[in-house]
Design an enzyme around this catalytic site. Structure first.
Site, PDB file in Angstrom:
ATOM      1  N   HIS A 128      66.849  36.931  47.908  1.00 10.96           N
ATOM      2  CA  HIS A 128      68.244  36.796  47.488  1.00 10.96           C
ATOM      3  C   HIS A 128      69.132  37.192  48.674  1.00 10.96           C
ATOM      4  O   HIS A 128      68.723  38.012  49.499  1.00 10.96           O
ATOM      5  CB  HIS A 128      68.448  37.762  46.311  1.00 10.96           C
ATOM      6  CG  HIS A 128      69.769  37.660  45.628  1.00 10.96           C
ATOM      7  ND1 HIS A 128      70.902  38.300  46.085  1.00 10.96           N
ATOM      8  CD2 HIS A 128      70.136  37.033  44.484  1.00 10.96           C
ATOM      9  CE1 HIS A 128      71.904  38.060  45.256  1.00 10.96           C
ATOM     10  NE2 HIS A 128      71.476  37.292  44.276  1.00 10.96           N
ATOM     11  N   ASP A 205      62.696  44.822  45.993  1.00 12.20           N
ATOM     12  CA  ASP A 205      63.835  44.413  45.170  1.00 12.20           C
ATOM     13  C   ASP A 205      63.276  43.976  43.816  1.00 12.20           C
ATOM     14  O   ASP A 205      62.709  42.888  43.687  1.00 12.20           O
ATOM     15  CB  ASP A 205      64.566  43.268  45.891  1.00 12.20           C
ATOM     16  CG  ASP A 205      65.612  42.596  45.011  1.00 12.20           C
ATOM     17  OD1 ASP A 205      65.799  43.017  43.857  1.00 12.20           O
ATOM     18  OD2 ASP A 205      66.243  41.645  45.508  1.00 12.20           O
ATOM     19  N   GLN A 208      64.416  41.053  39.421  1.00  8.56           N
ATOM     20  CA  GLN A 208      63.871  40.056  38.486  1.00  8.56           C
ATOM     21  C   GLN A 208      62.521  40.486  37.929  1.00  8.56           C
ATOM     22  O   GLN A 208      61.861  39.715  37.236  1.00  8.56           O
ATOM     23  CB  GLN A 208      63.725  38.695  39.181  1.00  8.56           C
ATOM     24  CG  GLN A 208      65.023  38.126  39.703  1.00  8.56           C
ATOM     25  CD  GLN A 208      66.002  37.738  38.596  1.00  8.56           C
ATOM     26  OE1 GLN A 208      65.634  37.624  37.423  1.00  8.56           O
ATOM     27  NE2 GLN A 208      67.251  37.563  38.954  1.00  8.56           N
ATOM     28  N   LYS A 231      70.712  42.976  34.386  1.00  5.41           N
ATOM     29  CA  LYS A 231      69.637  42.003  34.135  1.00  5.41           C
ATOM     30  C   LYS A 231      68.602  42.559  33.170  1.00  5.41           C
ATOM     31  O   LYS A 231      67.731  41.849  32.689  1.00  5.41           O
ATOM     32  CB  LYS A 231      68.967  41.616  35.451  1.00  5.41           C
ATOM     33  CG  LYS A 231      69.945  40.869  36.377  1.00  5.41           C
ATOM     34  CD  LYS A 231      69.298  40.497  37.682  1.00  5.41           C
ATOM     35  CE  LYS A 231      70.309  40.242  38.766  1.00  5.41           C
ATOM     36  NZ  LYS A 231      70.748  38.839  38.837  1.00  5.41           N
ATOM     37  N   CYS A 369      72.245  32.141  45.061  1.00  5.34           N
ATOM     38  CA  CYS A 369      72.344  33.196  46.086  1.00  5.34           C
ATOM     39  C   CYS A 369      71.074  33.263  46.921  1.00  5.34           C
ATOM     40  O   CYS A 369      70.630  34.353  47.316  1.00  5.34           O
ATOM     41  CB  CYS A 369      72.652  34.559  45.476  1.00  5.34           C
ATOM     42  SG  CYS A 369      74.238  34.623  44.675  1.00  5.34           S
TER      43      CYS A 369
END
Ligand code: PMP
Length: 411
Positions: A128, A205, A208, A231, A369
């Site tokens: 991202h 990261d 997700q 999220k 993104c």
């Protein structure tokens, strides 16, 4: 059509999310954009409301009961995050605005302080923008080198190439656990263990990942881990940076102000201990409490059930989308999570998005993104459907029906 799920009482879960019963453009809302931001269960909305209605005051500094109570609730949320990630100590949990801020904190504090010109940061081609741009800013400021590990046509990391990019100057490997644009699950366990064996710092990261799978930062061994509350069915404006205490203690603060100090004179300031050293100013108090409620909600359902339900949706969607003429899925990695990106020959994703919107269907059309991913697959944009624990096979059917409509219009 089929609402059945092997793992979840989906009707009951949907009833927990007030927004899911609304209509959009006179059609039932079909929300397939949870990778961008998930909807909120009543438990989260109620927790935020309860905070403002009955529990709100600024935290940490108050001598009065209400402030102490709000502080306990805020710190209680931190403990819930600690437990969610299985961090060793809640002082390793830094509240930030979101994953973006967490990565920038690492870049601006750890990176600025510890990296020297010529040092290398290795990322992947699936990141991202928030795990690209902070390192480019550091490159421009400090002369570090940014290296990018390629992916194959399926969207999987090419392991030998990845390994070959690691050298004596590699100081940080920063990777997504799941790619938001095409859903690839990256082999972060393998990446972290390789990095550790070579003394390289790691940042994962988990934006997700956390909504879909259990994460154990101690088992993973990553030095830094970030995610965004919004999220994970929680509020926007709150997120988490986990960092190993040893590293966080060695890092300078990145923002100065109230709450991050022990004492201040005009000559000298002493900084507070973790986690407050990195939390200057009044934080998003109610949102942290709301994130705690979201964590309780997810735990109440359980990651095993969530993962089984979403795997069922992914398999069903793959089969159904395959039946749409001229549709090409972008990203066919063996391990994928809750995201399907695709293009339809001859139709711009934005047009697809607009037509689906007319049917009450929310999907994302664009570069997500992650412009370098679009470049890698030589498409300007994709349509992305992404799933949360509340989605159904019937919603996949609605998407497929909408796509047939698109095909008719553009025939
Ligand atoms: N990383 C990934 C993989 C993401 O999906 C996102 C959000 N799309 C981010 C980072 C940035 O998160 P936020 O905008 O909440 O800071």
């Amino acid at each position: 059509m089929n609402m059945a799920s092997p793992a979840l009482d989906i009707a009951r879960i949907r009833a927990d999310f007030p927004i899911l019963s609304r209509t959009v453009r006179n059609k039932p809302l079909v929300f397939l954009d949870s990778a961008a931001s998930a909807q909120k269960p009543r438990a989260v909305i109620d927790a935020i409301r309860a905070c403002y209605e009955a529990e709100y005051a600024n935290i940490h500094r108050g001598v009065y009961w209400l402030s102490q109570h709000a502080t306990e609730r805020f710190e209680g949320a931190r403990e819930k995050v600690r437990a969610l990630l299985n961090a060793r100590d809640s002082r390793e949990i830094i509240f930030v605005r979101g994953a973006t801020e967490g990565i920038n904190l690492v870049a601006q504090s750890w990176g600025r302080h510890f990296l020297k010109p010529g040092d290398e940061v290795l990322i992947t081609a699936l990141e991202h923008h928030s795990n690209i741009v902070p390192w480019q800013m550091l490159r421009d400021e400090k002369g570090i080198v940014l290296k990018v590990a390629p992916v194959d046509d399926a969207g999987e990391l090419i392991w030998p190439d990845f390994e070959a990019l690691i050298g004596p100057r590699t100081k940080l490997i920063a990777v997504a656990q799941v790619a938001n644009s095409i859903g690839t699950v990256l082999p972060v366990e393998q990446i972290v263990s390789l990095a550790k064996a070579r003394g390289i710092v790691t940042l994962v990261d988990g934006c997700q990942a956390v909504p879909h799978m259990a994460v154990d930062v101690q088992a993973l061994g990553a030095d830094f881990y970030v995610f965004s509350g919004h999220k994970l069915y929680g509020p926007a404006g709150i997120g988490v940076l986990y960092g190993r205490a040893e590293l966080l203690n060695a890092m300078p603060p990145w923002q100065g102000g109230g709450d991050m100090i022990r004492s201040v004179t005009f000559d000298k300031t002493e900084y507070a201990d973790l986690p407050h050293k990195f939390e200057a100013g009044t934080p998003a108090i109610a949102d942290a409490i709301g994130l705690g409620a979201a964590i309780d909600y997810v735990n109440g359902i359980g990651y095993a059930a969530i993962a089984a339900h979403e795997a069922d949706l992914m398999a069903y969607a793959a089969t159904r989308l395959n039946q749409v003429p001229d549709l090409r899925v972008i990203g066919t990695a063996r391990r994928k999570s809750a995201v399907i990106s695709f293009v339809l020959n001859g139709v711009h994703p934005h047009d697809i998005g607009t037509i689906l919107d007319g049917e009450g269907i929310c999907i994302r059309a664009g570069h997500h993104c992650a412009q370098p991913v679009m470049d890698r697959f030589e498409v300007p944009a994709t349509v992305r459907a992404s799933f949360g624990l509340y989605n159904t096979r019937a919603e996949v059917d609605a998407l497929v029906a909408g796509l047939h409509k698109v095909a008719e219009i553009f025939a």
